[in-house]
Design an enzyme around this catalytic site. Structure first.
Site, short mmCIF file in Angstrom:
data_model
loop_
_atom_site.label_atom_id
_atom_site.label_comp_id
_atom_site.label_asym_id
_atom_site.label_seq_id
_atom_site.Cartn_x
_atom_site.Cartn_y
_atom_site.Cartn_z
N THR A 169 -47.73 78.42 42.39
CA THR A 169 -46.98 79.57 41.58
C THR A 169 -47.22 79.64 40.04
OG1 THR A 169 -44.74 78.39 41.37
CG2 THR A 169 -45.01 79.70 43.37
N LYS A 172 -34.61 69.83 49.50
CA LYS A 172 -35.08 70.84 50.69
C LYS A 172 -34.74 70.31 52.15
CE LYS A 172 -36.89 73.84 48.01
NZ LYS A 172 -36.45 75.32 48.08
N TYR A 209 -36.99 66.77 44.84
CA TYR A 209 -37.34 68.00 45.55
C TYR A 209 -37.22 67.84 47.08
CZ TYR A 209 -39.94 72.23 46.49
OH TYR A 209 -40.38 73.50 46.78
#
Length: 316
Positions: A248, A217, A213
């Site tokens: 989320t 990014k 991740y």
């Protein structure tokens, strides 16, 4: 707003995990004035395309543009039912906004090309593209029974590492290729591309998020710099945006995130509306955070440009 309101933090109370201090005020949610899409009027027409907009941050960004008076919103994700729910919500906010939903897997060049083609067919223009679709690594369970994101390369699997990279970076690259020509054809618009990045792009450790991740990014940030270098002559403004520390899906994430991922879902949408409602060349090609105070950024505009701030560089 007063300086005691809970929507922002002073440096002294900001956890170091949030990165280096940039503005004196650090926002956790959309507030009044420049950072409230309900108080903003976008130019008309104004069309925005948002990938990964079936839920979470993408859906909230779509709602922010609806509040600000967008004339057209193109929603896309891998699930049509989710998109229809977002469209229904937008209709209650802004009945005059034309909303189109299209199933799209950003890792498929055919899907993302068809999405851009449909945007041109239905709206005839594109003012802003919000490249939001992304995924996190799968959890692993260590020998002690603790469930967490992979800590280091060997604890991850190659299949999952490539899955994360394929969505977060390759998907962003494909979206850039698909939307750039349409943005170039809209010279009287914002011509803005906003890539949803992460504060994790600044991390070289895996205490909170995985290497897959973090690295994907970081690559998105550099992609933004390349787009700025190659296409600013076409009027394209590219930005990388940390949306804030937002949970989320609270059912999936470890409990220690509760004290860190506390920003409100309204934050990135408000920042995107502010960033794209007019052309902000002085922020093009840069990594930004939705937590930063926009009034302070505007005050430091000349210094940001002069020192070429908020870009990846080699310290020597």
């Amino acid at each position: 707003m007063t300086q005691n309101d809970s929507e922002w933090l002073q440096f002294s109370s900001r956890p170091a995990i949030y990165g280096p201090p940039v503005t004196e005020r650090y926002h956790r949610t959309a507030n009044g004035g420049l950072m409230d899409p309900r108080l903003v009027t976008l130019p008309r027409p104004f069309v925005v395309a948002i990938t990964g907009s079936g839920k979470g941050v993408g859906a909230a960004i779509a709602e922010a543009y609806a509040h600000a008076g967008a004339s057209g919103i193109l929603l896309s994700s891998r699930t049509l039912d989710a998109l229809e729910r977002v469209r229904a919500g937008i209709r209650t906010i802004n009945p005059d906004c034309e909303v189109h939903c299209q199933v799209c897997d950003v890792t498929s060049e055919e899907d993302i090309t068809n999405l851009a083609r449909e945007c041109k067919k239905r709206f005839g223009r594109l003012d802003a593209a919000i490249i939001n679709a992304g995924v996190a690594s799968k959890f692993v369970t260590d020998s002690a029974g603790d469930r967490h994101f992979p800590r280091g390369i060997l604890e991850d699997t190659t299949a999952d590492f490539f899955r994360v990279w394929n969505t977060n970076f390759n998907g962003a690259y494909l979206a850039a290729r698909a939307f750039l020509p349409l943005l170039q054809e809209t010279p009287n618009g914002a011509q803005a591309m906003v890539f949803i990045s992460s504060i994790a792009s600044q991390h070289n450790y895996t205490d909170l998020t995985s290497a897959a991740y973090n690295i994907s990014k970081l690559a998105v940030n550099r992609l933004v710099e390349h787009i700025d270098s190659a296409h600013k002559g076409d009027g394209i403004l590219a930005h990388a945006l940390h949306p804030g520390c937002i949970q989320t899906n609270t059912n999936d994430y470890p409990s220690f995130w509760d004290d860190i991922f506390i920003d409100d879902m309204s934050l990135p949408g408000a920042f995107c509306v502010w960033l794209t409602r007019e052309r902000r060349e002085w922020l093009a090609g840069r990594y930004l955070s939705a937590n930063w105070d926009v009034q302070e950024l505007e005050k430091d505009k000349e210094l940001i440009v002069k020192e070429d701030k908020f870009k990846s560089c080699l310290k020597v």
